[in-house]
Scaffold this motif. Structure first.
Motif, mmCIF file in Angstrom:
data_model
loop_
_atom_site.group_PDB
_atom_site.id
_atom_site.type_symbol
_atom_site.label_atom_id
_atom_site.label_comp_id
_atom_site.label_asym_id
_atom_site.label_seq_id
_atom_site.Cartn_x
_atom_site.Cartn_y
_atom_site.Cartn_z
ATOM 1 N N ARG A 122 -46.609 -13.256 -11.863
ATOM 2 C CA ARG A 122 -47.246 -12.689 -13.055
ATOM 3 C C ARG A 122 -46.855 -13.483 -14.301
ATOM 4 N N LEU A 123 -45.593 -13.819 -14.405
ATOM 5 C CA LEU A 123 -45.129 -14.551 -15.582
ATOM 6 C C LEU A 123 -45.662 -15.985 -15.604
ATOM 7 N N ALA A 148 -49.227 -15.838 -16.578
ATOM 8 C CA ALA A 148 -49.359 -15.546 -18.004
ATOM 9 C C ALA A 148 -49.148 -16.809 -18.836
ATOM 10 N N VAL A 157 -37.230 -8.428 -16.301
ATOM 11 C CA VAL A 157 -38.449 -7.848 -15.745
ATOM 12 C C VAL A 157 -38.069 -7.004 -14.531
ATOM 13 N N VAL A 173 -43.606 -4.421 -12.979
ATOM 14 C CA VAL A 173 -44.223 -5.689 -13.366
ATOM 15 C C VAL A 173 -45.718 -5.559 -13.600
ATOM 16 N N THR A 219 -47.358 -4.176 -17.434
ATOM 17 C CA THR A 219 -47.113 -4.904 -18.675
ATOM 18 C C THR A 219 -48.128 -6.024 -18.844
ATOM 19 N N ASP A 220 -48.586 -6.226 -20.083
ATOM 20 C CA ASP A 220 -49.429 -7.368 -20.423
ATOM 21 C C ASP A 220 -48.508 -8.537 -20.729
ATOM 22 N N TRP A 221 -48.241 -9.356 -19.704
ATOM 23 C CA TRP A 221 -47.238 -10.404 -19.851
ATOM 24 C C TRP A 221 -47.682 -11.537 -20.764
ATOM 25 N N GLN A 227 -46.796 -10.215 -24.178
ATOM 26 C CA GLN A 227 -45.338 -10.173 -24.331
ATOM 27 C C GLN A 227 -44.768 -11.564 -24.551
ATOM 28 N N LEU A 228 -45.199 -12.525 -23.744
ATOM 29 C CA LEU A 228 -44.691 -13.887 -23.896
ATOM 30 C C LEU A 228 -45.087 -14.481 -25.239
#
Length: 262
Positions: A147-148, A151, A233, A238, A241-243, A246-247
């Protein structure tokens, strides 16, 4: 007879060992399954133990230079002592748990060039060690890591490389003596302020700690240098969240001040 004993003392004509994996694909914290096959040599022996371990290539900094070395980790003993007759075939099924902090070898559907990862069997006979060939292993990201990484790609960051470095990250609990750095070129919206972004995952069964290092550009009114930050995280949360958002918020906050960010 003397020549035969000398050959045995030197390990000549001894048993051989190899690993057969059911599948080379795995994730951190997941299993590798397969069989260890041992074949006796030309004389009977007493095997002290049979073990398995992962092996990777690690970079080591030394003064102003550095070098690469191989590092075994996650070692597990598969059997205790047993006797092996000449020519005897001995097979042991195994389920090897991959350590949670194991470096990734495959990202975005591609193998990372230059990154070595493999499983190797070790057989000890009379204090002499025989190691089998290294069976390549492909370590894919966990869902939280996927996911990260996705993103970052959606934000426009471009993955350019990865390295495994010996050492511990400040303030982060690690169980392995090395960590992996994933390197990205900045997205266009950050390119005027950032040279490069490095991401490190330190994972356990419940959460992934994400460590970010920004190589900031200097300018007439701003200082260059590194910016550091980390966040956690939870694996169970996981998907809630709207990663990307967030990032983006973490990155913009880090660029707005000179010190560490959170």
């Amino acid at each position: 007879m003397i020549f035969k004993r000398l050959r045995q003392a030197m390990g000549v004509g001894g048993p051989s060992v190899r690993t057969v994996l059911a599948s080379p694909d795995c994730r951190p914290g997941g299993p590798l399954e397969g069989r260890v096959q041992v074949v006796g040599g030309d004389h009977p022996v007493e095997v002290s133990h049979l073990a398995l371990g992962l092996v990777t290539r690690v970079g080591v900094e030394s003064g102003d230079s550095g070098y690469d070395t191989t590092q075994e980790f996650g070692r597990r003993q598969v059997t205790g002592a047993f006797g092996l007759a000449p020519g005897q075939r001995y097979e042991v099924p195994f389920r090897f748990e991959v350590p949670w902090e194991t470096p990734l070898t495959d990202l975005y559907g591609q193998h990372l060039p230059g990154l070595t990862m493999g499983l190797r069997a070790e057989l000890e006979v009379a204090r002499a060690v025989d190691q089998g060939d290294l069976d390549p292993v492909a370590v894919h990201p966990l869902p939280a890591q996927e996911r990260l990484l996705e993103a970052l790609r959606q934000l426009g960051f471009r993955f350019v490389g990865a390295a495994v470095e010996r050492g511990h990250l400040y303030g982060v609990h690690q169980t392995l003596p090395f960590h992996q750095e994933l390197e990205f070129l900045p997205a266009p919206r950050y390119a005027r302020a950032v040279n490069q972004l490095e991401v490190t995952f330190v994972t356990d069964p419940h959460r992934t700690e994400v460590v970010l290092e920004l190589d900031k550009r200097g300018g007439l009114l701003t200082e260059g240098g590194d910016g550091f930050g980390r966040f956690t995280v939870d694996h169970a949360a996981v998907d809630r969240t709207d990663w990307g958002a967030q990032l983006d918020a973490w990155l913009r906050r880090s660029l707005a001040r000179r010190g560490p960010f959170s």
